[in-house]
Design an enzyme around this catalytic site. Structure first.
Site, PDB file in Angstrom:
ATOM      1  N   GLN A 121     -35.879   5.983 -27.621  1.00  0.00           N
ATOM      2  CA  GLN A 121     -35.659   7.124 -26.726  1.00  0.00           C
ATOM      3  C   GLN A 121     -34.221   7.582 -26.797  1.00  0.00           C
ATOM      4  OE1 GLN A 121     -35.487   7.008 -22.192  1.00  0.00           O
ATOM      5  NE2 GLN A 121     -37.556   7.797 -22.493  1.00  0.00           N
ATOM      6  N   GLY A 122     -33.991   8.820 -27.233  1.00  0.00           N
ATOM      7  CA  GLY A 122     -32.649   9.397 -27.316  1.00  0.00           C
ATOM      8  C   GLY A 122     -32.431  10.415 -26.208  1.00  0.00           C
ATOM      9  N   SER A 156     -32.942   2.244 -26.669  1.00  0.00           N
ATOM     10  CA  SER A 156     -33.653   0.975 -26.824  1.00  0.00           C
ATOM     11  C   SER A 156     -34.304   0.865 -28.192  1.00  0.00           C
ATOM     12  CB  SER A 156     -34.731   0.839 -25.738  1.00  0.00           C
ATOM     13  OG  SER A 156     -34.163   0.927 -24.457  1.00  0.00           O
ATOM     14  N   GLU A 239     -42.619   7.110 -17.577  1.00  0.00           N
ATOM     15  CA  GLU A 239     -41.662   6.010 -17.555  1.00  0.00           C
ATOM     16  C   GLU A 239     -41.555   5.394 -16.171  1.00  0.00           C
ATOM     17  OE1 GLU A 239     -37.237   5.262 -19.411  1.00  0.00           O
ATOM     18  OE2 GLU A 239     -37.542   7.125 -18.317  1.00  0.00           O
TER      19      GLU A 239
END
Length: 377
Positions: A121-122, A156, A239
């Site tokens: 995830q950016g 991550s 999330e």
């Protein structure tokens, strides 16, 4: 929602237990926490086993009751969780399923479910963490590509990822949340540099990612250009709303182990400690009911969790910290041993009030979107 077990659920649980009883003894030894290539291989092999057995898509397309039954049964059995591909299975995959076009769903969902491809995830940047509206990574359209320049942090599993769900600014003159676009970026593209970050526990599951004129096909854009904030809200709702469901089951198991440890160490005679353990038991039981509510709500609204995810995320983050603070009280000096099973989890619990949106952000969401309070100035 009806919380009683249906015959379908009972049959699902029985078949899953029987399969786990055969599959789990065949698993190899879990690799050390700092060997990410080995951990990727371990996690993806387990995901492929689930896929081949018909359980690969349970996080995305199973009815709520079966999804929760799967989480309970696998956690009780001590099966691996999603591991290195939690972004793909719990964030990016559900977002693509909800917002992607048919070609995108065909391209990415099956490789995620089979364990063939890992996602990271950016979103966060050095100056834009919970305040994602402040992100500065730019993407300039050049023909059928976007040219991306900037940096991300706290990414991550970036060092073993194949793809990145990436937030970029495609309209720099737009204020706040406007002008943001959601892209799927291949991590092997020229111009991508990954620098691992080491945690207090000594592991390196996070990384900085530097992007130097990285070319991303425009076909990899999920949603419309400059509509990325709305797509991001879908990602964040997964999330915060359902991605932590398995962890609640794990915490309930940890709490039972902690109670046994209190008996073994003689701390069970402490009435104050017993009261703390009892309150935590009630806390996690209530959180599990909230998980059930959120998953049921998501199913009823087309698969996307609602604002109840922020209520859950806020309370769960603090309850997890309280759980491991209590563990430290029970274990005493042993709680400082980095080689124990407890210490890495306790250290990681400190980040839960920051990761996936800080507790302050969650309180704002609850105040504004649930309670209807005016926005702060």
């Amino acid at each position: 929602m009806d919380l009683t077990c249906t015959p379908e659920e009972e049959d699902f649980r029985a078949r899953l237990r029987a399969w786990l009883a055969v599959a789990l003894p065949k698993l190899p030894t879990k690799p050390p926490p700092d060997d990410w290539p080995a951990r990727r291989a371990y996690d993806t092999a387990w995901q492929r086993a689930l896929y081949d057995a018909g359980y690969g898509g349970v996080h995305m397309d199973a009815p709520p009751a079966l999804r929760l039954a799967f989480l309970e049964e696998t956690e009780i059995a001590g099966a691996p969780y999603v591991g290195a591909n939690f972004v793909g299975l719990l964030h990016a995959g559900p977002t693509i399923a909800a917002e992607g076009n048919p070609e995108q769903r065909e391209r990415w969902l099956t490789p995620i479910l089979r364990g063939d491809e890992i996602w990271c995830q950016g979103f966060s940047e050095p100056d834009a963490g919970s305040d994602l509206a402040g992100l500065r990574t730019r993407a300039v359209r050049d023909g059928d590509h976007y040219v991306v320049t900037g940096s991300k942090v706290w990414t991550s599993h970036a060092e073993v990822a194949d793809w990145c769900e990436l937030l970029v600014r495609t309209r720099p003159d737009a204020p706040g949340h406007r002008g943001i676009t959601w892209l799927a970026m291949p991590m092997d593209a020229p111009g991508v540099t990954v620098r691992p970050l080491r945690t207090l526990a000594g592991s390196a599951e996070f990384a900085e990612v530097f992007l130097d004129e990285v070319r991303v096909p425009a076909a990899n854009r999920v949603g419309e250009e400059n509509d990325g904030w709305r797509v991001t809200m879908v990602t964040l709702s997964f999330e915060r709303g359902t991605a932590f469901a398995g962890e609640v089951v794990a915490c309930r198991r940890t709490l039972a182990e902690l109670a046994r440890a209190a008996r073994d160490t003689g701390r069970w005679n402490d009435a104050v400690l017993r009261r703390r353990l009892g309150r935590l038991h009630a806390e996690f039981a209530a959180l599990w009911r909230l998980v059930q509510w959120n998953v049921s709500e998501a199913s009823a609204t087309g698969g996307v969790p609602g604002t109840g995810g922020s209520v859950f995320k806020l309370r769960y983050s603090h309850a997890r910290q309280e759980l491991y603070d209590t563990a430290a009280d029970v274990l005493g000096p042993d709680a400082l041993d980095l080689g124990s099973d407890w210490t890495p989890d306790r250290l990681s619990s400190l980040a839960y009030t920051i990761a996936a949106g800080t507790s302050q952000i969650q309180r704002n969401i609850v105040a504004e979107r649930i309670l209807g309070l005016p926005k702060g100035r």
